[in-house]
Design a protein around this motif. Structure first.
Motif, PDB file in Angstrom:
ATOM      1  N   ARG B 144       8.287 -31.295 -27.929  1.00  0.00           N
ATOM      2  CA  ARG B 144       7.867 -29.911 -27.673  1.00  0.00           C
ATOM      3  C   ARG B 144       7.874 -29.567 -26.183  1.00  0.00           C
ATOM      4  NH1 ARG B 144       3.385 -28.225 -31.444  1.00  0.00           N
ATOM      5  NH2 ARG B 144       4.157 -28.824 -33.504  1.00  0.00           N
ATOM      6  N   GLY B 151      -3.754 -26.151 -25.766  1.00  0.00           N
ATOM      7  CA  GLY B 151      -4.346 -26.507 -24.481  1.00  0.00           C
ATOM      8  C   GLY B 151      -4.689 -27.984 -24.394  1.00  0.00           C
TER       9      GLY B 151
ATOM     10  N   ALA E  54      -5.844 -27.269 -33.581  1.00  0.00           N
ATOM     11  CA  ALA E  54      -6.316 -26.788 -34.880  1.00  0.00           C
ATOM     12  C   ALA E  54      -5.841 -25.369 -35.153  1.00  0.00           C
ATOM     13  CB  ALA E  54      -7.835 -26.840 -34.936  1.00  0.00           C
TER      14      ALA E  54
HETATM   15  N1  LIG Z   1       4.817 -21.638 -29.249  1.00  0.00           N
HETATM   16  C1  LIG Z   1       4.564 -22.583 -30.166  1.00  0.00           C
HETATM   17  N2  LIG Z   1       5.533 -23.014 -30.990  1.00  0.00           N
HETATM   18  C2  LIG Z   1       5.299 -23.952 -31.913  1.00  0.00           C
HETATM   19  N3  LIG Z   1       4.099 -24.547 -32.090  1.00  0.00           N
HETATM   20  C3  LIG Z   1       3.089 -24.158 -31.307  1.00  0.00           C
HETATM   21  C4  LIG Z   1       3.271 -23.173 -30.292  1.00  0.00           C
HETATM   22  N4  LIG Z   1       2.094 -23.008 -29.667  1.00  0.00           N
HETATM   23  C5  LIG Z   1       1.215 -23.850 -30.246  1.00  0.00           C
HETATM   24  N5  LIG Z   1       1.815 -24.545 -31.228  1.00  0.00           N
HETATM   25  C6  LIG Z   1       1.196 -25.548 -32.114  1.00  0.00           C
HETATM   26  O1  LIG Z   1       0.318 -24.878 -32.984  1.00  0.00           O
HETATM   27  C7  LIG Z   1      -0.855 -25.630 -33.220  1.00  0.00           C
HETATM   28  C8  LIG Z   1      -2.072 -24.791 -32.908  1.00  0.00           C
HETATM   29  O2  LIG Z   1      -2.119 -24.541 -31.524  1.00  0.00           O
HETATM   30  P1  LIG Z   1      -3.325 -23.815 -30.822  1.00  0.00           P
HETATM   31  O3  LIG Z   1      -2.911 -23.565 -29.405  1.00  0.00           O
HETATM   32  O4  LIG Z   1      -3.746 -22.666 -31.629  1.00  0.00           O
HETATM   33  O5  LIG Z   1      -4.432 -24.949 -30.873  1.00  0.00           O
HETATM   34  P2  LIG Z   1      -5.937 -24.880 -30.369  1.00  0.00           P
HETATM   35  O6  LIG Z   1      -6.795 -24.945 -31.559  1.00  0.00           O
HETATM   36  O7  LIG Z   1      -6.130 -23.744 -29.455  1.00  0.00           O
HETATM   37  O8  LIG Z   1      -6.053 -26.265 -29.587  1.00  0.00           O
HETATM   38  P3  LIG Z   1      -6.730 -26.621 -28.186  1.00  0.00           P
HETATM   39  O9  LIG Z   1      -8.154 -26.943 -28.436  1.00  0.00           O
HETATM   40  O10 LIG Z   1      -6.002 -27.864 -27.772  1.00  0.00           O
HETATM   41  O11 LIG Z   1      -6.512 -25.500 -27.247  1.00  0.00           O
HETATM   42  C9  LIG Z   1      -0.726 -26.871 -32.346  1.00  0.00           C
HETATM   43  O12 LIG Z   1      -0.339 -27.956 -33.151  1.00  0.00           O
HETATM   44  C10 LIG Z   1       0.351 -26.535 -31.358  1.00  0.00           C
HETATM   45  O13 LIG Z   1       1.093 -27.674 -30.999  1.00  0.00           O
END
Ligand SMILES: Nc1ncnc2c1ncn2[C@@H]1O[C@H](COP(=O)(O)OP(=O)(O)OP(=O)(O)O)[C@@H](O)[C@H]1O
Ligand SMILES: Nc1ncnc2c1ncn2[C@@H]1O[C@H](COP(=O)(O)OP(=O)(O)OP(=O)(O)O)[C@@H](O)[C@H]1O
Ligand code: MOO
Ligand SMILES: [Mg+2]
Ligand SMILES: [Mg+2]
Lengths: 240, 349, 275, 275, 349
Positions: B144, B151, E54
């Motif tokens: 990726r 984050g 998540a």
């Molecule tokens: N642009 C993207 N394209 C594909 N997958 C993505 C993209 N952005 C995030 N993801 C994936 O989607 C999932 C959810 O991401 P998200 O950023 O919502 O997580 P989060 O709950 O905010 O996590 P964190 O606590 O680490 O910030 C993750 O597995 C991430 O790798």
């Protein structure tokens, strides 16, 4: 003809004292002579100013057809003048001729002894491209004389050929007599065999869109007059 | 700002002839932002704590060579400032506060970058990078781009990138921020294990007492660009000299003339009516918040003197006293629970 | 950069940001019209009848070959020489940088014919550098295909350098610093970080340089001359034909135009979508 | 972007990153030499004796005036019309975008004279648009100062648009999204966020366009003519003089060159240091 | 990915005729990343918790309109998806996980941006922005560019920027990360006060139990892109259904067939020799770390079954037992301290 509107714009450029302006489109090779003649014309006509626009004959003819705000057109060959036939106010008249000479840089660094050294030697020489009037003449002479060597470059106009010679980028070049005269002691010349049979004509004519057709005709007359012919002869032009 | 300005005497100290062991010794001056001295033995972990803007990141940047500084830096007995050593020759592993992953490279390529830059061939570099990603639990995200990571995932890749090059000096700027508790815990342990074998010095910037206390051998407290306190984690936790540290370790600290008086939240008694006792240990306060804290309930209250104090009470007491936000209460603390030690004036403007 | 809450994770670029405002669409459309309308009328005005005849003629094929060759080499020269220059101007603080930056822009300002004259004064057989070269090696530059490439590079490089310098400045130095902390030499960082991040600017610059090279004839004719098979490019041929037969010149222009639009449309969209 | 641990907080840009590598310095220096040496030899070759005489002469002053006026208006036209076009190409996903992008690059490829011909076919008094204009308003465009500006804009705008589009792509869409979440219209975001962030590219593009306008004469002469006081620009005058007296032409080139370098050095360093 | 794909029945639900009050109702699908439903009453604060990746940030992005989604979003009785509402017309206040301050604008201009964008005149916008900066304790940094701010300072500017526009929907992605304890505490209180008067809905992504428990009315637990649990903070804290939440609230959770068995660290007894008792409540473990925790000492240990458990012991006991990392110990817990409730299968791959 309703080109008068735009001729105002052209006339407005004469921000000198003159009330009237006539614009003359002239082949680049006429730069010095027509500048002199324009001054003479202004001296003879109180309050008249002559604007000169120099360029290649083809460009000027094209502009005339497009309605350029001009009064007189003078080209370096009859063929280009013919392309402007639609906008000419009178039949063109030949006012000068020119002949081809071989020019070498001052001091003749390549030690050429004449046309033959170029015609089938390995000298670096340049000529006009055959779409230009000077090139058409060269092509005719080259065929006539059986020239076997190749020029280094086909220059777009005769001034470019001259520049290559005066700058000593080429050992020799084929230019008009008038160009050689204008270059003074920067070049030395050799005669070209058969050149006298291949003179080029310089026609002149007033234009339809002339703001002041009488003045335009008077300028043409000046060029054809004895005084005008003298100026041209001094510059190396032949008499028609 | 003079770049790596070194005076004569400093030169003597850090001259090539004088090896001072595998540790870190640095005197760093960044005008208007930092003026601090750091010394750490090889193999030790220094927690750098302090409020926002204290100069923690500035210190790390100066050591890495990315922030212009005056003074000297000596790592593993070798001066990095006289003559100045280019950034890339300083063997640092830097986790930036904002990760700074290369946006055009995949997670794997980001981690492999440092290895490739230092001459490792492509295949072994990638294999090693994949190992690190696996170790940090983001192995399956190797392909990726950073913007496709969450984050916390990006944070882990950034840590992997810093550790992968096996640096001499490890500079970690809030490496656990944004990580979920499980990962943060696992990472703390992983890092502790890594640091145990680590011959170099590690500096760890953190806002968490737990990090400072579990991972560090030394604590460096910065405040207003100066060193406010140094010591072992236990020392600093027991005798916090700045409000910031006191809050960090969960102690109440009140100032009394030239002394600090600290006491744990469990030593605070909460009542509804004015209790007996010396005025010094008694405050009228209004409850700001009430939250479970382990088996107890933790109360945050603000005194009439605008001081914030925390108190732990039993859930039963909380219900009995009706401790909801806005409630006016009295807080008392037994003098025997109070630890008194000299106060150092805060150096912050 | 840290992972955003998905700036850019949307399906269609920009669509969720709302419709483009008229205050941008209207002038943008006017600009497009100004650029496109003359091209369309030129196409309409072209005598298409002899298009294929012209395309097959020997001088045209020779000119196309020279043009393709010299413009490709020019772009290569810009990439190889111009990219480092842009980088030096954007990233390295040396004495005389602002003078050099102004000097780099000067060939832009020179009328092409004067640019040709400048090259003659330097590399002509009596030029300062050229005479030295001639004395030591016996080689002369003018009237060779090399001269065409030099003329094109002289004229096109400033476009490339300015464009790439702008992109390098826009991209910023931040990731260079990150690369350095990871032990990257400047060269390594340049190849793996700086350049990839500035890629849209490099592509734009290369297109500018290539296009400029395709259209150039003033400096070429002045410095390199105009001989079929060695130095006559399509624009030179077109220019000379304009003197004789404007209709033929127009057909030739169409050939140049179609070839270049084909290449542009093909390459550019590929580059832009992958970068 | 989040605050970095001071990428860029150092005193001299880049100095802490180590010395620039030879593999970049050498080709960079070669590029600089290629661009600078001909200029120096041109300067050495100039007959400086009549520099001041020429500078004071009426045709030169008139041509300088026209050049200054038309190039300034051209840059303005690029900024006002070209910036929105670049933005549309970089940010908005519309049908025919890739065709338009290729079309925008076409005027770059056209030899200037052909560009002039294209303008004549569109705006000449017998042109498709021009004849319409003439019938409805009685106005004709060719051979006026307006025609010069149109010719310059036609030739220079593609340089501007490509350069700015490259910069917009380099800067990315991230902050546009942030601006939208804060309630900014696309126009507000464009003015306050997109454009400032792409400023180095805008400056580079404006310099390119200005320079191209300063040096242009092929399209100008063909479409607007070469009349002192209305349409004769410095390059046209130089071109004309090259036919008559190359030495004078060279002096005139020097005038053009010095004026433009002065403006460039002055403006550009100012812009670049503030942005 | 379909942009704002709305099926017939969904349309009926969110059609213009149907006002559902000032709250938030959303069903969000982002293929491969998120499939969740959120409902919240007007004026409520929803804590969004869950491990890294998540889908927390994805949820916020989808609500703000910056992430393409299918499903529907309805705020204050008005649909934002049928027809799709442009990002700028959604009155959201978004604190990005990475701050995303405009690099070319000063702190003040960053905060004033949203006000100016919504038509406020320059002077009042700036005055208001200054107020917000003052409120967040960074008033004197108003003229600085983001790169001249420390991480925590930038975070505060980002919060000020999101709050200044008085949004209808407040989306805070880890707003307290990187903040020093003092500021974080002050900000929690400030935010609590702000949220108390706030008629809209606030979503707060956090990795801190404290935030979830103090600030939120509701907790939404995400795991693997799905909603794993919802409820009041106390509910969720008392009956964590995912490991993540258990760790977050400081409980030990062990899995036993279909049930979760949770117990507090204080209920764990540490001994050096194998104690009596049911095997179910007895583990051999090796100490990973020992840190002060309030008045107690908190021990992190890993069992032979690779389960991590925490135990609180008295400092005296810690010394007596020689509890240093690496030490092999036995952990026991009385059955009476164990709370048992059904386990929900983790939805994460
Ligand atoms: N642009 C993207 N394209 C594909 N997958 C993505 C993209 N952005 C995030 N993801 C994936 O989607 C999932 C959810 O991401 P998200 O950023 O919502 O997580 P989060 O709950 O905010 O996590 P964190 O606590 O680490 O910030 C993750 O597995 C991430 O790798
Ligand atoms: N480029 C800069 N120019 C001027 N001042 C700066 C610059 N970068 C940071 N500062 C200031 O220097 C001080 C120290 O900043 P630093 O980033 O080191 O703080 P920090 O301790 O890392 O804080 P945080 O916990 O918020 O990350 C701060 O007051 C900050 O505003
Ligand atoms: O006088 Mo010409 O038409 O330039 O050969
Ligand atoms: Mg910091
Ligand atoms: Mg997130």
């Amino acid at each position: 003809d309703d080109a008068d509107g735009s001729s105002d714009t052209g006339g407005g450029a004469g921000d000198g004292a003159g009330d009237t302006t006539i614009t003359v489109l002239a082949a680049a090779s006429l730069t010095e002579t027509f500048t002199t003649l324009a001054e003479q014309f202004e001296a003879d006509h109180e309050g008249v100013e002559v604007e000169l626009a120099f360029d290649s004959s083809a460009t000027l003819a094209g502009q005339a057809v497009e309605g350029a705000p001009a009064d007189v057109l003078a080209t370096a060959d009859s063929r280009t003048m013919d392309t402007a036939a639609d906008v000419l106010a009178a039949d063109p008249q030949v006012f000068a001729t020119n002949t081809l000479v071989m020019a070498v840089p001052a001091g003749n660094p390549a030690d050429l002894s004449g046309f033959e050294d170029v015609a089938d030697g390995d000298a670096t020489y340049v000529v006009c491209v055959d779409t230009a009037p000077c090139g058409a003449i060269w092509a005719a002479i080259a065929a006539e004389e059986g020239v076997t060597s190749q020029p280094a470059s086909l220059e777009v106009d005769v001034k470019a050929v001259l520049a290559k010679v005066t700058g000593d980028e080429a050992d020799a070049g084929f230019v008009y007599e008038t160009d050689a005269v204008a270059a003074g002691d920067q070049v030395e010349t050799f005669e070209v065999p058969g050149a006298e049979d291949q003179v080029t004509d310089y026609p002149i004519a007033p234009l339809d869109q002339a703001g002041d057709p009488e003045l335009a005709q008077e300028f043409v007359d000046l060029v054809l007059s004895e005084a005008g012919q003298q100026v041209l002869a001094d510059a190396g032009f032949g008499q028609p | 700002m003079a770049d790596h300005l070194v005076t004569g005497s400093e030169e003597a100290l850090s001259g090539p002839g004088r090896a001072t062991g595998p540790g870190l010794h640095a005197r760093v001056r960044v005008p208007g932002r930092l003026d601090a001295e750091v010394t750490a033995a090889g193999g030790s972990v220094v927690a750098v704590i302090g409020p926002n803007g204290a100069g923690k990141s500035t210190l790390l940047g100066a050591l890495a060579g990315t922030t212009a500084m005056a003074g000297e830096v000596e790592v593993g007995g070798r001066s990095w400032t006289a003559p100045p050593l280019a950034v890339r020759h300083r063997r640092v592993g830097l986790v930036f506060q904002d990760q700074s992953l290369f946006p055009h490279l995949s997670a794997l390529e980001n981690v492999a970058f440092g290895l490739r830059a230092r001459g490792r061939a492509r295949t072994p570099a990638r294999a090693r990078a994949q190992e690190w990603l696996d170790r940090l639990g983001v192995g399956e995200l190797a392909a990726r781009r950073p913007r496709q990571l969450s984050g916390g995932q990006a944070q882990r890749v950034a840590i992997a990138r810093a550790l992968a090059t096996e640096p001499e000096l490890l500079l970690l700027d809030e490496p656990f921020s944004g990580l979920d508790v499980g990962v943060a815990t696992a990472l703390r342990i992983e890092l502790a294990r890594h640091l145990a074998d680590f011959a170099g010095v590690a500096l760890l910037v953190t806002h968490h007492a737990l990090d400072a206390l579990t991972l560090a051998d030394e604590v460096l407290v910065l405040d207003g660009g100066r060193v406010a306190q140094t010591g072992t984690p236990r020392d600093v936790a027991a005798h916090p000299l700045t409000d910031h540290v006191a809050r960090l370790v969960g102690l109440n600290v009140v100032v009394d003339a030239d002394t600090n008086r600290s006491f744990p939240p469990s030593a605070v008694t909460v009542s509804l009516r004015a209790p007996e006792g010396s005025a010094r240990n008694r405050w009228r306060a209004s409850v700001l918040s009430v939250v479970p804290h382990g088996d107890a309930v933790r109360l945050l209250a603000r005194t009439d003197g605008a001081q914030e104090l925390i108190a732990d009470v039993t859930p039963e007491a909380a219900v009995e006293l009706g401790l909801d936000p806005g409630r006016e209460v009295w807080l008392t603390v037994k003098e025997t629970s109070v630890r008194t030690y000299p106060r150092t004036a805060s150096m912050r403007p | 950069m840290t992972p955003p809450p998905d700036a850019g994770a949307t399906t269609r670029s920009g669509s969720h940001l709302g419709r483009p405002p008229l205050v941008l669409v209207v002038p943008g459309a006017m600009a497009a019209a100004l650029l496109v309308v003359p091209l369309v009328t030129l196409v309409l005005d072209t005598p298409w009848g002899d298009f294929l005849d012209q395309l097959g003629s020997a001088p045209v094929l020779a000119a196309l070959r020279i043009t393709a060759l010299t413009s490709a080499v020019t772009v290569l020269a810009c990439l190889v020489l111009g990219t480092p220059l842009a980088w030096l101007l954007a990233r390295v603080d040396f004495a005389g940088r602002s003078v050099l930056r102004a000097a780099v822009a000067v060939p832009l300002v020179l009328p092409p014919v004067v640019a040709g004259v400048a090259l003659v004064t330097a590399l002509g057989r009596n030029g300062v550098v050229g005479s030295l070269l001639r004395e030591t090696t016996g080689l002369t530059v003018p009237f060779t295909t090399t001269a065409v490439v030099i003329a094109h590079t002289f004229v096109a490089m400033p476009f490339y350098v300015l464009s790439v310098e702008g992109a390098l400045r826009t991209a910023g130095e931040r990731y260079d610093v990150v690369a350095a902390t990871l032990g990257a030499t400047r060269w390594h960082a340049f190849r793996r970080v700086t350049l990839p991040l500035a890629m849209p600017g490099v592509v734009a610059g290369a297109v500018l340089a290539w296009a400029r090279s395709l259209g150039e004839f003033g400096a070429t004719i002045t410095f390199a001359g105009n001989f079929p098979g060695t130095t006559q490019t399509m624009p030179s041929l077109i220019y000379t034909q304009l003197q004789a037969d404007p209709a033929v010149a127009r057909t030739l222009s169409m050939i140049l135009l179609l070839v270049s639009v084909g290449v542009l449309a093909g390459l550019r969209n590929r580059w832009l979508t992958t970068s």
